[in-house]
Design a protein around this motif. Structure first.
Motif, PDB file in Angstrom:
ATOM      1  N   ASP A   1       0.870  -1.172   0.000  1.00  0.00           N
ATOM      2  CA  ASP A   1       0.000   0.000   0.000  1.00  0.00           C
ATOM      3  C   ASP A   1       0.912   1.228   0.000  1.00  0.00           C
ATOM      4  O   ASP A   1       2.139   1.099   0.049  1.00  0.00           O
ATOM      5  CB  ASP A   1      -0.883  -0.017   1.261  1.00  0.00           C
ATOM      6  CG  ASP A   1      -2.147   0.832   1.112  1.00  0.00           C
ATOM      7  OD1 ASP A   1      -2.140   1.791   0.309  1.00  0.00           O
ATOM      8  OD2 ASP A   1      -3.138   0.531   1.800  1.00  0.00           O
TER       9      ASP A   1
ATOM     10  N   ALA B   1      -4.264  -1.019  -2.563  1.00  0.00           N
ATOM     11  CA  ALA B   1      -4.858  -0.112  -1.588  1.00  0.00           C
ATOM     12  C   ALA B   1      -6.049  -0.823  -0.965  1.00  0.00           C
ATOM     13  O   ALA B   1      -6.459  -1.893  -1.414  1.00  0.00           O
ATOM     14  CB  ALA B   1      -5.278   1.195  -2.255  1.00  0.00           C
ATOM     15  N   ASP B   2      -6.597  -0.208   0.081  1.00  0.00           N
ATOM     16  CA  ASP B   2      -7.675  -0.872   0.820  1.00  0.00           C
ATOM     17  C   ASP B   2      -8.975  -0.079   0.824  1.00  0.00           C
ATOM     18  O   ASP B   2      -9.826  -0.280   1.690  1.00  0.00           O
ATOM     19  CB  ASP B   2      -7.232  -1.175   2.254  1.00  0.00           C
ATOM     20  CG  ASP B   2      -6.736   0.070   2.991  1.00  0.00           C
ATOM     21  OD1 ASP B   2      -7.043   1.190   2.533  1.00  0.00           O
ATOM     22  OD2 ASP B   2      -6.058  -0.074   4.019  1.00  0.00           O
ATOM     23  N   GLY B   3      -9.123   0.813  -0.151  1.00  0.00           N
ATOM     24  CA  GLY B   3     -10.296   1.679  -0.182  1.00  0.00           C
ATOM     25  C   GLY B   3      -9.957   3.085   0.247  1.00  0.00           C
ATOM     26  O   GLY B   3     -10.690   4.025  -0.048  1.00  0.00           O
TER      27      GLY B   3
ATOM     28  N   THR C   1      -6.238   4.216  -3.560  1.00  0.00           N
ATOM     29  CA  THR C   1      -7.070   3.228  -4.252  1.00  0.00           C
ATOM     30  C   THR C   1      -7.271   3.602  -5.712  1.00  0.00           C
ATOM     31  O   THR C   1      -7.155   2.761  -6.611  1.00  0.00           O
ATOM     32  CB  THR C   1      -8.440   3.094  -3.552  1.00  0.00           C
ATOM     33  OG1 THR C   1      -8.229   2.645  -2.206  1.00  0.00           O
ATOM     34  CG2 THR C   1      -9.334   2.104  -4.273  1.00  0.00           C
TER      35      THR C   1
ATOM     36  N   GLU D   1     -12.227   8.444  -5.621  1.00  0.00           N
ATOM     37  CA  GLU D   1     -11.637   8.410  -4.286  1.00  0.00           C
ATOM     38  C   GLU D   1     -12.139   9.651  -3.561  1.00  0.00           C
ATOM     39  O   GLU D   1     -11.796  10.767  -3.948  1.00  0.00           O
ATOM     40  CB  GLU D   1     -10.118   8.409  -4.402  1.00  0.00           C
ATOM     41  CG  GLU D   1      -9.391   8.109  -3.113  1.00  0.00           C
ATOM     42  CD  GLU D   1      -7.904   7.931  -3.357  1.00  0.00           C
ATOM     43  OE1 GLU D   1      -7.139   8.734  -2.796  1.00  0.00           O
ATOM     44  OE2 GLU D   1      -7.509   7.012  -4.095  1.00  0.00           O
TER      45      GLU D   1
ATOM     46  N   GLY E   1     -13.911   4.778  -3.237  1.00  0.00           N
ATOM     47  CA  GLY E   1     -13.052   4.529  -2.085  1.00  0.00           C
ATOM     48  C   GLY E   1     -13.304   5.565  -1.005  1.00  0.00           C
ATOM     49  O   GLY E   1     -13.360   6.765  -1.290  1.00  0.00           O
TER      50      GLY E   1
ATOM     51  N   GLY F   1     -12.448  -2.991   0.941  1.00  0.00           N
ATOM     52  CA  GLY F   1     -11.667  -2.302  -0.078  1.00  0.00           C
ATOM     53  C   GLY F   1     -10.518  -3.123  -0.604  1.00  0.00           C
ATOM     54  O   GLY F   1     -10.292  -3.216  -1.809  1.00  0.00           O
TER      55      GLY F   1
ATOM     56  N   VAL G   1      -9.853  -4.459  -4.452  1.00  0.00           N
ATOM     57  CA  VAL G   1      -8.649  -4.098  -5.218  1.00  0.00           C
ATOM     58  C   VAL G   1      -7.875  -5.356  -5.610  1.00  0.00           C
ATOM     59  O   VAL G   1      -7.375  -5.470  -6.745  1.00  0.00           O
ATOM     60  CB  VAL G   1      -7.766  -3.122  -4.414  1.00  0.00           C
ATOM     61  CG1 VAL G   1      -6.448  -2.869  -5.148  1.00  0.00           C
ATOM     62  CG2 VAL G   1      -8.501  -1.798  -4.194  1.00  0.00           C
TER      63      VAL G   1
ATOM     64  N   THR H   1      -4.277  -3.486   3.917  1.00  0.00           N
ATOM     65  CA  THR H   1      -3.677  -4.054   2.715  1.00  0.00           C
ATOM     66  C   THR H   1      -2.718  -5.218   2.979  1.00  0.00           C
ATOM     67  O   THR H   1      -2.857  -6.283   2.373  1.00  0.00           O
ATOM     68  CB  THR H   1      -2.966  -2.952   1.904  1.00  0.00           C
ATOM     69  OG1 THR H   1      -3.961  -2.092   1.358  1.00  0.00           O
ATOM     70  CG2 THR H   1      -2.134  -3.534   0.776  1.00  0.00           C
TER      71      THR H   1
END
Length: 383
Positions: free
Chosen positions: A10, A44-46, A50, A92, A135, A271, A275, A307
């Protein structure tokens, strides 16, 4: 035969994008093994990063737009993404209403709003997309998504039938809701929330109590904001017969998750899982000998959808060793070794300042990866 590494970090907050982290990792590896094959998959995790991770992975394009910033009086130049032959937009929310857009002294969630996020959604609808992925990380707002809804035509009215002002501090004034102007295109568009948090809208684990202080809220403001969000949810349930406030993720981005579910029919997803799916990370890890991941901080919270944890879960299923690098290694990492991580390594030398670490993060990540690759017998990682 050359070793194959999948690099799936990330961003390192305030210091490196996920793509820059991949580049630093690759340099560190190839300083030792020049012929190593490095497959970079920025993840990325949201949250922040992202959009860029998905644009990179899916060969998308950036669409420039001007929208309202955290305060409606601000106009900012920003962008969202188009992928899948321009049929899917990726937004985003932090690009319009993110915490990085305001200095700490400016942050006040009583007045910041998600209006600009709604304006980005409208811009995407204007391009005829069939799906929008949003995101939700990195927000500086706590308005329950009310600003976003106003940008898309919803009217929130007080006891006198007047429009209620923007911001989380005004939600207690709402007495009625008029949906007659809500953008009809939302009903024909798939809206997917990518979130890295599972908080409900209100209460001790809600948006205000958990995240309010980092957005500039005092302890007294947190109480006001939480009470106002509860009132907002009550009015919505009474007027529209919709109850979403207790769904995991409703509290994401100061309640924007809640607002998107109520007014845009959005579905919420992890998220990082979204991804990982979009970037085809599983297929890439299947080709790898080793997997490198990381982000700014790894601690006990990492297992809650961050992530590195998502990457480690994929690698564990495929029996691939995972080495994680972090600017800061916090408490509670021991259990992560049972959850797919082979090694967790802090990249910063002892006794350097945070400012210095942030300014030189790319160099320290490269050096940490190089030292690890040079000194470690990778065969020991393979069980």
């Amino acid at each position: 035969m050359p070793k194959t590494f999948v690099l799936a970090p990330d961003s390192f907050k305030e210091s490196m994008t996920a793509e820059q982290a991949c580049q630093a990792m690759q340099r560190g590896i190839q300083n030792v093994y020049p012929d190593a094959v490095c497959i970079s998959v920025p993840i990325a995790d949201g949250g922040e990063g992202t959009l860029d991770a998905l644009i990179t992975a899916l060969y998308g394009q950036k669409i420039a737009c001007e929208v309202s910033g955290p305060f409606a009086s601000q106009k900012i130049q920003t962008y969202f993404g188009l992928v899948d032959g321009r049929k899917t937009a990726i937004i985003e929310m932090a690009k319009a209403n993110g915490i990085h857009l305001l200095e700490p002294a400016q942050r006040n969630p009583l007045f910041t709003s998600t209006l600009g996020t709604g304006e980005m959604i409208k811009a995407a609808l204007d391009l005829g997309v069939a799906k929008i992925i949003i995101g939700l990380g990195g927000s500086v707002t706590n308005d329950g998504g009310s600003g976003m809804a106003q940008a898309l035509g919803v009217k929130f009215l007080d006891a006198q039938g007047q429009a209620v002002a923007l911001g989380g501090g005004q939600l207690d004034q709402i007495q009625s809701i008029n949906l007659s102007g809500l953008d009809a295109r939302l009903a024909q568009t798939e809206i997917v929330i990518a979130s890295d948090v599972n908080n409900p809208l209100c209460g001790a684990n809600g948006a205000s109590a958990v995240f309010g202080s980092q957005k500039g809220a005092t302890a007294e403001m947190v109480k006001i904001l939480d009470r106002n969000l509860a009132h907002f949810a009550y009015v919505i349930e009474s007027a529209l017969n919709i109850s979403k406030q207790n769904i995991a993720g409703a509290g994401a981005a100061g309640g924007l998750g809640f607002g998107l579910m109520v007014f845009a029919g959005a579905k919420i997803r992890s998220g990082v899982e979204l991804v990982i799916e979009q970037t085809k990370l599983t297929e890439k890890i299947a080709q790898a000998d080793y997997v490198l991941t990381g982000e700014g901080k790894i601690d006990f919270q990492t297992k809650f959808g961050k992530t590195p944890f998502g990457v480690a879960q994929v690698a564990k299923r495929l029996n691939k060793p995972v080495i994680a690098f972090a600017g800061l290694v916090g408490d509670g990492i021991d259990e992560l070794y049972d959850l797919g991580f082979s090694q967790i390594i802090g990249i910063n030398p002892p006794e350097i300042s945070m400012e210095h670490a942030i300014a030189h993060a790319s160099m320290y990540l490269e050096e940490a990866v190089e030292q690890y690759v040079r000194n470690y017998n990778f065969n020991e990682l393979i069980k």
